[in-house]
Design a protein around this motif. Structure first.
Motif, mmCIF file in Angstrom:
data_model
loop_
_atom_site.group_PDB
_atom_site.id
_atom_site.type_symbol
_atom_site.label_atom_id
_atom_site.label_comp_id
_atom_site.label_asym_id
_atom_site.label_seq_id
_atom_site.Cartn_x
_atom_site.Cartn_y
_atom_site.Cartn_z
ATOM 1 N N GLY A 50 0.827 -1.211 0.000
ATOM 2 C CA GLY A 50 0.000 0.000 0.000
ATOM 3 C C GLY A 50 0.856 1.253 0.000
ATOM 4 N N HIS A 51 0.211 2.379 -0.220
ATOM 5 C CA HIS A 51 0.909 3.661 -0.251
ATOM 6 C C HIS A 51 1.249 4.094 1.174
ATOM 7 C CE1 HIS A 51 0.705 8.217 -1.326
ATOM 8 N NE2 HIS A 51 1.936 7.813 -1.144
ATOM 9 N N ALA A 52 2.521 4.294 1.464
ATOM 10 C CA ALA A 52 2.982 4.799 2.763
ATOM 11 C C ALA A 52 2.933 6.321 2.694
ATOM 12 C CB ALA A 52 4.384 4.294 3.071
ATOM 13 N N ARG A 53 1.768 6.882 2.923
ATOM 14 C CA ARG A 53 1.524 8.311 2.674
ATOM 15 C C ARG A 53 2.515 9.241 3.368
ATOM 16 N NH1 ARG A 53 -3.481 8.496 0.151
ATOM 17 N NH2 ARG A 53 -4.681 6.614 0.504
ATOM 18 N N ARG A 54 2.899 8.937 4.567
ATOM 19 C CA ARG A 54 3.832 9.817 5.284
ATOM 20 C C ARG A 54 5.272 9.594 4.861
ATOM 21 N NH1 ARG A 54 3.422 9.268 11.364
ATOM 22 N NH2 ARG A 54 4.869 10.998 11.212
ATOM 23 N N TRP A 55 5.557 8.505 4.160
ATOM 24 C CA TRP A 55 6.938 8.129 3.886
ATOM 25 C C TRP A 55 7.180 7.868 2.402
ATOM 26 C CZ3 TRP A 55 8.559 9.482 8.344
ATOM 27 C CH2 TRP A 55 7.851 9.182 9.478
ATOM 28 N N ASP A 56 6.748 8.781 1.550
ATOM 29 C CA ASP A 56 6.924 8.548 0.114
ATOM 30 C C ASP A 56 7.769 9.603 -0.602
ATOM 31 O OD1 ASP A 56 5.206 10.702 -0.025
ATOM 32 O OD2 ASP A 56 3.616 9.638 -1.086
ATOM 33 N N CYS A 57 8.283 10.582 0.100
ATOM 34 C CA CYS A 57 9.104 11.672 -0.451
ATOM 35 C C CYS A 57 8.351 12.535 -1.465
ATOM 36 C CB CYS A 57 10.400 11.147 -1.088
ATOM 37 S SG CYS A 57 11.574 10.470 0.112
ATOM 38 N N GLN A 58 7.060 12.324 -1.599
ATOM 39 C CA GLN A 58 6.279 13.151 -2.511
ATOM 40 C C GLN A 58 6.255 14.583 -1.979
ATOM 41 O OE1 GLN A 58 2.539 11.529 -3.665
ATOM 42 N NE2 GLN A 58 1.758 13.483 -4.359
ATOM 43 N N GLY A 59 6.532 15.519 -2.822
ATOM 44 C CA GLY A 59 6.551 16.912 -2.436
ATOM 45 C C GLY A 59 7.823 17.331 -1.723
ATOM 46 N N ALA A 72 16.875 -2.195 0.779
ATOM 47 C CA ALA A 72 18.179 -2.578 0.246
ATOM 48 C C ALA A 72 17.990 -3.609 -0.857
ATOM 49 C CB ALA A 72 19.056 -3.137 1.356
ATOM 50 N N LEU A 73 18.587 -3.376 -2.007
ATOM 51 C CA LEU A 73 18.417 -4.276 -3.147
ATOM 52 C C LEU A 73 18.972 -5.664 -2.897
ATOM 53 C CD1 LEU A 73 19.185 -1.820 -6.051
ATOM 54 C CD2 LEU A 73 16.998 -2.911 -5.544
ATOM 55 N N GLY A 74 20.015 -5.800 -2.123
ATOM 56 C CA GLY A 74 20.638 -7.090 -1.889
ATOM 57 C C GLY A 74 19.847 -8.033 -0.997
ATOM 58 N N GLU A 75 18.806 -7.548 -0.327
ATOM 59 C CA GLU A 75 18.045 -8.383 0.592
ATOM 60 C C GLU A 75 16.953 -9.194 -0.093
ATOM 61 O OE1 GLU A 75 16.603 -5.904 3.721
ATOM 62 O OE2 GLU A 75 18.617 -5.377 4.389
ATOM 63 N N GLY A 76 16.480 -8.765 -1.253
ATOM 64 C CA GLY A 76 15.434 -9.494 -1.952
ATOM 65 C C GLY A 76 14.049 -9.330 -1.365
ATOM 66 N N ARG A 77 13.888 -8.372 -0.494
ATOM 67 C CA ARG A 77 12.571 -8.094 0.079
ATOM 68 C C ARG A 77 12.262 -6.634 -0.201
ATOM 69 N NH1 ARG A 77 12.845 -9.313 5.975
ATOM 70 N NH2 ARG A 77 10.638 -8.911 5.845
ATOM 71 N N LEU A 78 11.812 -6.351 -1.394
ATOM 72 C CA LEU A 78 11.700 -4.970 -1.853
ATOM 73 C C LEU A 78 10.715 -4.122 -1.063
ATOM 74 C CD1 LEU A 78 11.980 -5.292 -5.726
ATOM 75 C CD2 LEU A 78 13.707 -4.633 -4.068
ATOM 76 N N LEU A 79 9.696 -4.712 -0.485
ATOM 77 C CA LEU A 79 8.741 -3.902 0.264
ATOM 78 C C LEU A 79 8.991 -3.906 1.770
ATOM 79 C CD1 LEU A 79 5.412 -4.567 -1.632
ATOM 80 C CD2 LEU A 79 7.015 -2.670 -1.871
ATOM 81 N N ALA A 80 10.009 -4.594 2.223
ATOM 82 C CA ALA A 80 10.353 -4.586 3.647
ATOM 83 C C ALA A 80 11.247 -3.386 3.918
ATOM 84 C CB ALA A 80 11.046 -5.883 4.037
ATOM 85 N N GLY A 81 10.761 -2.231 3.570
ATOM 86 C CA GLY A 81 11.574 -1.034 3.609
ATOM 87 C C GLY A 81 11.779 -0.442 4.975
ATOM 88 N N GLN A 82 12.710 0.470 4.999
ATOM 89 C CA GLN A 82 12.990 1.264 6.171
ATOM 90 C C GLN A 82 12.960 2.710 5.737
ATOM 91 O OE1 GLN A 82 16.831 -0.146 7.392
ATOM 92 N NE2 GLN A 82 15.978 -1.814 8.578
ATOM 93 N N ARG A 83 12.729 3.604 6.710
ATOM 94 C CA ARG A 83 12.714 5.025 6.383
ATOM 95 C C ARG A 83 14.130 5.535 6.171
ATOM 96 N NH1 ARG A 83 8.674 5.851 11.050
ATOM 97 N NH2 ARG A 83 10.614 6.135 12.141
ATOM 98 N N HIS A 84 14.290 6.304 5.129
ATOM 99 C CA HIS A 84 15.566 6.935 4.806
ATOM 100 C C HIS A 84 15.286 8.389 4.479
ATOM 101 C CE1 HIS A 84 18.012 3.260 4.472
ATOM 102 N NE2 HIS A 84 16.879 2.702 4.085
ATOM 103 N N ASN A 85 16.232 9.241 4.794
ATOM 104 C CA ASN A 85 16.094 10.648 4.463
ATOM 105 C C ASN A 85 15.962 10.794 2.955
ATOM 106 O OD1 ASN A 85 17.037 13.417 3.722
ATOM 107 N ND2 ASN A 85 17.151 13.608 5.941
ATOM 108 N N CYS A 86 15.031 11.598 2.508
ATOM 109 C CA CYS A 86 14.791 11.795 1.077
ATOM 110 C C CYS A 86 16.000 12.393 0.360
ATOM 111 C CB CYS A 86 13.549 12.658 0.852
ATOM 112 S SG CYS A 86 12.018 11.882 1.422
ATOM 113 N N SER A 87 16.955 12.949 1.114
ATOM 114 C CA SER A 87 18.172 13.499 0.526
ATOM 115 C C SER A 87 19.224 12.435 0.235
ATOM 116 C CB SER A 87 18.794 14.535 1.468
ATOM 117 O OG SER A 87 17.924 15.613 1.679
ATOM 118 N N THR A 88 19.022 11.202 0.703
ATOM 119 C CA THR A 88 20.002 10.140 0.510
ATOM 120 C C THR A 88 20.182 9.865 -0.985
ATOM 121 O OG1 THR A 88 19.363 9.131 2.600
ATOM 122 C CG2 THR A 88 20.588 7.746 1.056
ATOM 123 N N PRO A 89 21.411 9.908 -1.471
ATOM 124 C CA PRO A 89 21.610 9.660 -2.909
ATOM 125 C C PRO A 89 21.331 8.216 -3.276
ATOM 126 C CG PRO A 89 23.723 9.994 -1.767
ATOM 127 C CD PRO A 89 22.652 10.209 -0.772
#
Length: 89
Positions: A50-59, A72-89
């Motif tokens: 689902g859409h993580a409305r508070r954590w999508d960097c939109q705007g 992390a791409l190496g983990e193979g769990r693409l939706l098991a995300g963690q919050r990262h600063n939107c400035s992270t390259p």
């Protein structure tokens, strides 16, 4: 580039490791190139897709401190995300 990344759609999200390499739009191997220090897939989704409305960097703007969901791409769990600063390259 015609390479198989995963055996099935569900394996992308269930913990199976991705089959590399993964290329950026400019042809760089994201998993090996030093220009990609964090190797994250930005998605802005909840673990169930689902859409993580508070954590999508939109705007987000470069002067902001917003956070978005990425995995992390190496983990193979693409939706098991963690919050990262939107400035992270």
């Amino acid at each position: 580039q015609g390479q198989l990344l995963a055996k099935s759609w569900s394996s992308l999200f269930g913990g199976a490791a991705l089959r590399g390499p993964i290329y950026s739009f400019n042809g760089r191997n994201v998993l090996a190139d030093p220009i990609w220090p964090h190797r994250l897939a930005w998605h802005g989704s909840t673990p169930r897709g689902g859409h993580a409305r508070r954590w999508d960097c939109q705007g987000w703007r470069s002067s902001g401190t917003g956070q978005g969901m990425a995995s992390a791409l190496g983990e193979g769990r693409l939706l098991a995300g963690q919050r990262h600063n939107c400035s992270t390259p």
